[in-house]
Motif scaffolding. Structure first.
Motif, PDB file in Angstrom:
ATOM      1  N   ARG A   1     -67.637 -29.802 -39.391  1.00  0.00           N
ATOM      2  CA  ARG A   1     -67.626 -30.957 -40.283  1.00  0.00           C
ATOM      3  C   ARG A   1     -68.999 -31.210 -40.898  1.00  0.00           C
ATOM      4  O   ARG A   1     -69.110 -31.753 -41.997  1.00  0.00           O
ATOM      5  CB  ARG A   1     -67.143 -32.204 -39.541  1.00  0.00           C
TER       6      ARG A   1
ATOM      7  N   GLY B   1     -60.706 -37.010 -30.622  1.00  0.00           N
ATOM      8  CA  GLY B   1     -60.525 -35.837 -31.466  1.00  0.00           C
ATOM      9  C   GLY B   1     -60.278 -34.593 -30.636  1.00  0.00           C
ATOM     10  O   GLY B   1     -60.837 -33.530 -30.903  1.00  0.00           O
TER      11      GLY B   1
ATOM     12  N   GLY C   1     -59.534 -30.967 -32.148  1.00  0.00           N
ATOM     13  CA  GLY C   1     -60.465 -30.330 -33.067  1.00  0.00           C
ATOM     14  C   GLY C   1     -61.344 -29.314 -32.376  1.00  0.00           C
ATOM     15  O   GLY C   1     -61.193 -29.018 -31.185  1.00  0.00           O
TER      16      GLY C   1
ATOM     17  N   GLN D   1     -67.184 -40.290 -38.074  1.00  0.00           N
ATOM     18  CA  GLN D   1     -65.993 -40.207 -38.908  1.00  0.00           C
ATOM     19  C   GLN D   1     -65.360 -41.571 -39.139  1.00  0.00           C
ATOM     20  O   GLN D   1     -64.643 -41.766 -40.123  1.00  0.00           O
ATOM     21  CB  GLN D   1     -64.986 -39.247 -38.273  1.00  0.00           C
TER      22      GLN D   1
ATOM     23  N   GLU E   1     -60.798 -30.815 -44.625  1.00  0.00           N
ATOM     24  CA  GLU E   1     -60.692 -32.181 -45.144  1.00  0.00           C
ATOM     25  C   GLU E   1     -59.265 -32.697 -45.148  1.00  0.00           C
ATOM     26  O   GLU E   1     -59.045 -33.910 -45.077  1.00  0.00           O
ATOM     27  CB  GLU E   1     -61.291 -32.242 -46.552  1.00  0.00           C
TER      28      GLU E   1
ATOM     29  N   GLY F   1     -57.156 -32.334 -42.809  1.00  0.00           N
ATOM     30  CA  GLY F   1     -56.769 -32.732 -41.466  1.00  0.00           C
ATOM     31  C   GLY F   1     -55.736 -31.789 -40.883  1.00  0.00           C
ATOM     32  O   GLY F   1     -55.217 -30.885 -41.550  1.00  0.00           O
ATOM     33  N   GLY F   2     -55.451 -31.982 -39.616  1.00  0.00           N
ATOM     34  CA  GLY F   2     -54.460 -31.155 -38.950  1.00  0.00           C
ATOM     35  C   GLY F   2     -54.978 -29.814 -38.484  1.00  0.00           C
ATOM     36  O   GLY F   2     -54.193 -28.945 -38.112  1.00  0.00           O
TER      37      GLY F   2
END
Length: 326
Positions: free
Chosen positions: A41, A147, A150, A237, A313, A315-316
């Protein structure tokens, strides 16, 4: 050589694959021919113009890579051309070749695919320096990982379990929750549907929380901590600012740290060299025993870095996105 460059701050389409000067190793440095680079990120933030590289670091994106030693600089011992390695970087990984201080170089763990190894250095060093060096996580304690599905989260769950801690994790949606559970999180909490504070309090509160959200989670994190607990903030975030209730901290004797990795000095007690050395000695054996493994969501050719950023960006993403030079 070719590398991904940023034409100007903006959307993913500002990333361009073009020819740039080939870096040469100086004293104490090693040149690595890159096999793959991990996407983080922080790369997205740098592309957007909100996270400039530290002074003296490469302007190119990329905080971790795997590859092969191409050349060693003066004074370097213990490594030679042809060695398979991965590396923690301050920048420069989105390229065919990168130069790295020798103290930030790691061997590829036995049993790990050379491409997948690109997704290890940044996440392992980030998690280890926060939950072990800073927060002092101990066997039998409860670690809460936000998170959890991730790149950082999947690593943190596994490292926490390998250290003998109980691990709880938050994630959004079914696939992310299932991945957290498969990696050893118990419970895995859907932050969209459940109150993670209530879930963690049922277990007596978290001894350590690894938080990537920042401002929006601050008050709830303090509520979820057990007495003498430690909140380790590694991301924003959920925003940069929040009101801090000192009363909660004083009553429960809480501690809080906010520590990044990229801007740390090379040497010194909190420097990258010491972190990498400890990770190699203590965390790398966990990987070689199969207690911790890289979790890879997707591999893409490096020239398609813009697509990788779009996926990040959107997501997922569960685990890491890797960019390959082949």
């Amino acid at each position: 050589m070719y590398a991904i460059t940023i034409r100007e701050a903006g959307e993913p389409d500002v990333l361009e694959w073009r020819e740039v000067p080939t870096p040469e190793p100086g004293p104490g440095e090693v040149a690595v021919d890159v096999t793959a680079a991990g996407v983080n990120r922080a790369d997205v933030a740098q592309r957007q113009g909100s996270y400039p590289p530290p002074e003296g670091a490469s302007e190119l994106l990329g905080l971790e890579c795997s590859g092969t030693v191409a050349e060693v600089g003066a004074g370097v011992t213990g490594w030679r051309p042809g060695d398979a390695v991965c590396a923690l970087l301050a920048g420069g990984g989105y390229a065919e070749r990168v130069v790295v201080p020798v103290t930030q170089l790691l061997p590829i763990p036995t049993g790990v695919d050379p491409v997948d190894a690109a997704g290890l250095p940044e996440v392992v060093c980030t998690v280890w320096s926060n939950i072990v060096h800073e927060a002092g996580l101990e066997r039998g304690q409860l670690l809460l990982v936000h998170g959890g599905s991730g790149g950082i989260g999947t690593c943190a769950i596994q490292l926490g379990r390998a250290l003998g801690a109980q691990v709880a994790a938050t994630a959004g949606g079914g696939p992310g929750l299932r991945l957290c559970e498969e990696l050893g999180a118990e419970p895995a909490v859907d932050y969209r549907e459940q109150d993670f504070v209530a879930e963690v309090k049922r277990l007596g509160g978290a001894n350590v929380i690894l938080d990537n959200m920042g401002g929006s989670y601050l008050d709830r994190n303090l509520s979820a901590l057990a007495p003498d607990g430690h909140l380790a903030v590694i991301g924003m975030q959920g925003g940069r600012k929040a009101e801090l209730d000192m009363g909660k901290m004083l009553m429960k004797r809480l501690r809080m740290s906010a520590l990044g990795l990229r801007g740390r000095p090379l040497e010194g007690p909190h420097g990258k060299a010491a972190i990498v050395a400890d990770v190699r000695q203590r965390a790398w054996p966990m990987i070689e025993r199969g207690e911790v493994r890289p979790v890879v969501h997707h591999r893409l050719p490096m020239r398609e870095a813009a697509r990788a950023h779009e996926l990040m960006e959107a997501g997922g993403v569960h685990g890491k996105i890797l960019l390959t030079t082949e």
